[in-house]
Every structure is written in structure tokens, then in C-alpha cells.
Design a protein around this motif. Sequence first.
Motif, PDB file in Angstrom:
ATOM      1  N   GLU A  61       0.793  -1.228   0.000  1.00 49.12           N
ATOM      2  CA  GLU A  61       0.000   0.000   0.000  1.00 49.12           C
ATOM      3  C   GLU A  61       0.824   1.277   0.000  1.00 49.12           C
ATOM      4  OE1 GLU A  61      -3.054   0.111   2.949  1.00 49.12           O
ATOM      5  OE2 GLU A  61      -3.322  -2.055   2.872  1.00 49.12           O
ATOM      6  N   THR A  62       2.133   1.185   0.072  1.00 48.92           N
ATOM      7  CA  THR A  62       2.965   2.379   0.200  1.00 48.92           C
ATOM      8  C   THR A  62       2.759   3.365  -0.938  1.00 48.92           C
ATOM      9  OG1 THR A  62       4.628   1.091   1.376  1.00 48.92           O
ATOM     10  CG2 THR A  62       5.327   3.214   0.507  1.00 48.92           C
ATOM     11  N   ALA A  63       2.678   2.874  -2.162  1.00 50.53           N
ATOM     12  CA  ALA A  63       2.563   3.760  -3.321  1.00 50.53           C
ATOM     13  C   ALA A  63       1.170   4.366  -3.462  1.00 50.53           C
ATOM     14  CB  ALA A  63       2.925   3.005  -4.600  1.00 50.53           C
ATOM     15  N   SER A  64       0.141   3.680  -2.953  1.00 50.37           N
ATOM     16  CA  SER A  64      -1.222   4.144  -3.189  1.00 50.37           C
ATOM     17  C   SER A  64      -1.935   4.694  -1.950  1.00 50.37           C
ATOM     18  CB  SER A  64      -2.056   3.001  -3.777  1.00 50.37           C
ATOM     19  OG  SER A  64      -2.091   1.910  -2.869  1.00 50.37           O
ATOM     20  N   ALA A  65      -1.380   4.534  -0.786  1.00 49.27           N
ATOM     21  CA  ALA A  65      -2.032   4.993   0.443  1.00 49.27           C
ATOM     22  C   ALA A  65      -2.136   6.520   0.466  1.00 49.27           C
ATOM     23  CB  ALA A  65      -1.251   4.518   1.665  1.00 49.27           C
TER      24      ALA A  65
END
Length: 126
Positions: A93-97
Motif C-alpha cells: 500500500e505504500t505507493a497508493s495509500a
Amino acid sequence: MTDNLLELGSLTKRSEFLHVRNGRYAARGTVVIQMRPCESAGSGVRAGFTATKKIGGAVVRNRAKRRLRALARAFLPALGVAGHDYVFIARMETASAPHERLMHDVQKALEKLRAGGHKPRETRNS
């Protein structure tokens, strides 16, 4: 530079990342941060960033690392422990959170590490 802010450096060699792997860590929903005392003498803080192919293609991995770099520059000078190395590991989820959630997770993980964090995991091939 003020007295309460630390100088921020970079981890570049694989051996430096492997050294930090055996230190303390804090895991949150969007990030894992590892910390270990630095092998070389210095009063600053060094950081490295990694994202595996499991989280996506090159575009996704680069975006995740770019977001983590920005948050490390924002939080490590104040929340980092002098003379320690940090590795930020991107999660799915790092890129989209949302930015607020990622920011909260990084801040809480760094605060947890500053207070002691989790002990290193037992590894078979260390």
C-alpha cells in the motif's frame, strides 16, 4: 544546522542494508522501518530505501521509494537516533495509500524505534 536536528546521509551498499536487517524494526500498515547502530563513526543518521518486485512494477516501486524518501527527509532529522542507520521497506500500500496515512505510519514507526522497537528476528542464514 540546529542542535536538535541530525544530518541525513544515505545507505548505498548491499552490505550496509544487510547490517541494518539484523537490528530492531517497527512495522506499520504501509511501511516497515529497520534500525541499527552504524558501523562507522558518525553522529548523523543514514537511510536506505527498498521495494521488492512483489509490490509492483518499476513505476510502482519507484513511486513508493520516492514517497518514503520525502517522509524520511521530513521526520528522520527530528525522530532519528544519532549514529544509527535506517532502512525503509515499502509494502503493497505504500505507493497508493493517502499521504496522511503514510505520514502517520512513518512517524509512529520512528517513534516506536526511538523508544526501543521490536527485537531483531531470528534468521537462519545470518
